[in-house]
Design an enzyme around this catalytic site. Sequence first.
Site, mmCIF file in Angstrom:
data_model
loop_
_atom_site.group_PDB
_atom_site.id
_atom_site.type_symbol
_atom_site.label_atom_id
_atom_site.label_comp_id
_atom_site.label_asym_id
_atom_site.label_seq_id
_atom_site.Cartn_x
_atom_site.Cartn_y
_atom_site.Cartn_z
ATOM 1 N N ALA A 51 0.740 -1.105 -0.100
ATOM 2 C CA ALA A 51 -0.033 -0.275 0.038
ATOM 3 C C ALA A 51 0.735 1.327 -0.033
ATOM 4 O O ALA A 51 2.020 1.161 0.382
ATOM 5 C CB ALA A 51 -0.851 0.095 1.073
ATOM 6 N N THR A 52 0.202 2.447 -0.358
ATOM 7 C CA THR A 52 0.991 3.789 -0.451
ATOM 8 C C THR A 52 -0.089 4.572 0.258
ATOM 9 O O THR A 52 -1.203 4.518 0.568
ATOM 10 C CB THR A 52 1.233 4.208 -1.794
ATOM 11 O OG1 THR A 52 0.004 4.388 -2.507
ATOM 12 C CG2 THR A 52 2.344 3.264 -2.447
ATOM 13 N N GLN A 78 -2.818 -7.976 -3.090
ATOM 14 C CA GLN A 78 -1.937 -6.646 -2.599
ATOM 15 C C GLN A 78 -0.864 -7.149 -1.872
ATOM 16 O O GLN A 78 0.283 -6.609 -1.988
ATOM 17 C CB GLN A 78 -2.854 -5.856 -1.811
ATOM 18 C CG GLN A 78 -2.037 -4.696 -1.258
ATOM 19 C CD GLN A 78 -2.921 -3.774 -0.701
ATOM 20 O OE1 GLN A 78 -4.197 -3.283 -1.182
ATOM 21 N NE2 GLN A 78 -2.647 -3.003 0.544
ATOM 22 N N SER A 89 -0.861 8.290 -0.690
ATOM 23 C CA SER A 89 -1.026 9.260 -1.834
ATOM 24 C C SER A 89 -0.184 10.593 -1.593
ATOM 25 O O SER A 89 -0.023 10.878 -0.538
ATOM 26 C CB SER A 89 -2.376 9.554 -2.324
ATOM 27 O OG SER A 89 -3.351 8.351 -2.578
ATOM 28 N N SER A 135 -3.043 4.512 6.087
ATOM 29 C CA SER A 135 -2.318 5.051 7.339
ATOM 30 C C SER A 135 -3.395 5.874 8.032
ATOM 31 O O SER A 135 -2.968 6.424 9.399
ATOM 32 C CB SER A 135 -1.116 5.861 7.151
ATOM 33 O OG SER A 135 -1.412 7.020 6.401
ATOM 34 N N THR A 191 -7.784 -3.934 -5.159
ATOM 35 C CA THR A 191 -7.805 -5.284 -5.384
ATOM 36 C C THR A 191 -7.976 -5.866 -4.138
ATOM 37 O O THR A 191 -8.415 -5.478 -3.163
ATOM 38 C CB THR A 191 -6.292 -5.897 -5.915
ATOM 39 O OG1 THR A 191 -6.552 -7.193 -6.312
ATOM 40 C CG2 THR A 191 -5.229 -5.739 -5.081
ATOM 41 N N ASP A 226 -10.234 -0.733 5.160
ATOM 42 C CA ASP A 226 -8.914 -1.048 4.653
ATOM 43 C C ASP A 226 -8.997 -2.590 4.764
ATOM 44 O O ASP A 226 -9.516 -2.927 5.852
ATOM 45 C CB ASP A 226 -7.556 -0.476 5.087
ATOM 46 C CG ASP A 226 -6.632 -0.619 4.022
ATOM 47 O OD1 ASP A 226 -6.259 0.312 3.668
ATOM 48 O OD2 ASP A 226 -5.879 -1.863 3.970
ATOM 49 N N HIS A 227 -8.576 -3.303 3.763
ATOM 50 C CA HIS A 227 -8.446 -4.859 3.960
ATOM 51 C C HIS A 227 -7.429 -5.553 4.712
ATOM 52 O O HIS A 227 -7.284 -6.508 4.795
ATOM 53 C CB HIS A 227 -8.886 -5.594 2.569
ATOM 54 C CG HIS A 227 -7.984 -5.102 1.421
ATOM 55 N ND1 HIS A 227 -8.302 -5.375 -0.081
ATOM 56 C CD2 HIS A 227 -6.792 -4.678 1.464
ATOM 57 C CE1 HIS A 227 -7.300 -5.095 -0.639
ATOM 58 N NE2 HIS A 227 -6.408 -4.622 0.114
ATOM 59 N N HIS A 259 -4.319 14.095 -2.434
ATOM 60 C CA HIS A 259 -5.246 14.268 -1.167
ATOM 61 C C HIS A 259 -5.924 15.707 -1.469
ATOM 62 O O HIS A 259 -7.205 15.688 -1.234
ATOM 63 C CB HIS A 259 -4.506 14.245 -0.015
ATOM 64 C CG HIS A 259 -4.406 12.713 0.353
ATOM 65 N ND1 HIS A 259 -3.173 12.168 1.097
ATOM 66 C CD2 HIS A 259 -5.063 11.584 -0.003
ATOM 67 C CE1 HIS A 259 -3.214 10.924 1.313
ATOM 68 N NE2 HIS A 259 -4.287 10.431 0.642
#
Length: 226
Positions: free
Chosen positions: A59-60, A222, A62, A91, A217, A111-112, A67
């Site tokens: 993950a990142t 991921q 952005s 985060s 995804t 978030d997964h 944003h």
Amino acid sequence: MAWRCSGRTNADLIANMHTARIITTNGVNEAMTKVDRANYVMHKSEAYEDSPQSIGHGATISAPHMHAHAIEHLLDYLGPGKRVLDVGSGSGYLSAVLHYLVPGGVVVGIDHIPELVDWSKSNIRQDGLGSALDKGEIVMVTGDGRQGYSDFAKYDAIHVGAAAPTIPQQLVDQLKSPGRMFIPVGTFAQQIMQVDKDENGKVTKKNLMGVMYVPLTDAERQQRGY
């Protein structure tokens, strides 16, 4: 020119985005100023760089200018008592910023990756928003954001922080009438799409800009790098 918005401090970063006309409203300026990006990145020395950064687990977070673009485009649907869904909350940074734009409302971050959800809660508390978590004004949950989060639906605004191949119908269904979604769509060629639902439930879509986001995804893909 977005990279030119990098600064040495959070205040510098916000000021540079304002000068570049990426931030154009006082509300967005004030909300982003209240949330210190250093509390939401892995490497604090890079916190104020205007670029996406890895936060682990594929993950990142952005780039700040993205944003800012997202909030500016959603702003008409934010305000006191509003409900917002932040898909791919990572985060927790954008969920925290959105909190300041919906006083008395609810921001749901989904978030997964359970480890990211736990980390986001810690980050939000470190940033001085523990009471917002305790009061349920910010709710961070683990789940498949492609399916939305029905417990708090419907939402005045939905932000999606990863690129879906097509717009998930579940997210459109969970938009209020009226409501707006900001979502990157596509695989190789991606576009930010603004999805509006009017007071009669009619849905319209508008391309805003070309982008490059990580894919929206499932957790397993991921974790293994898509």
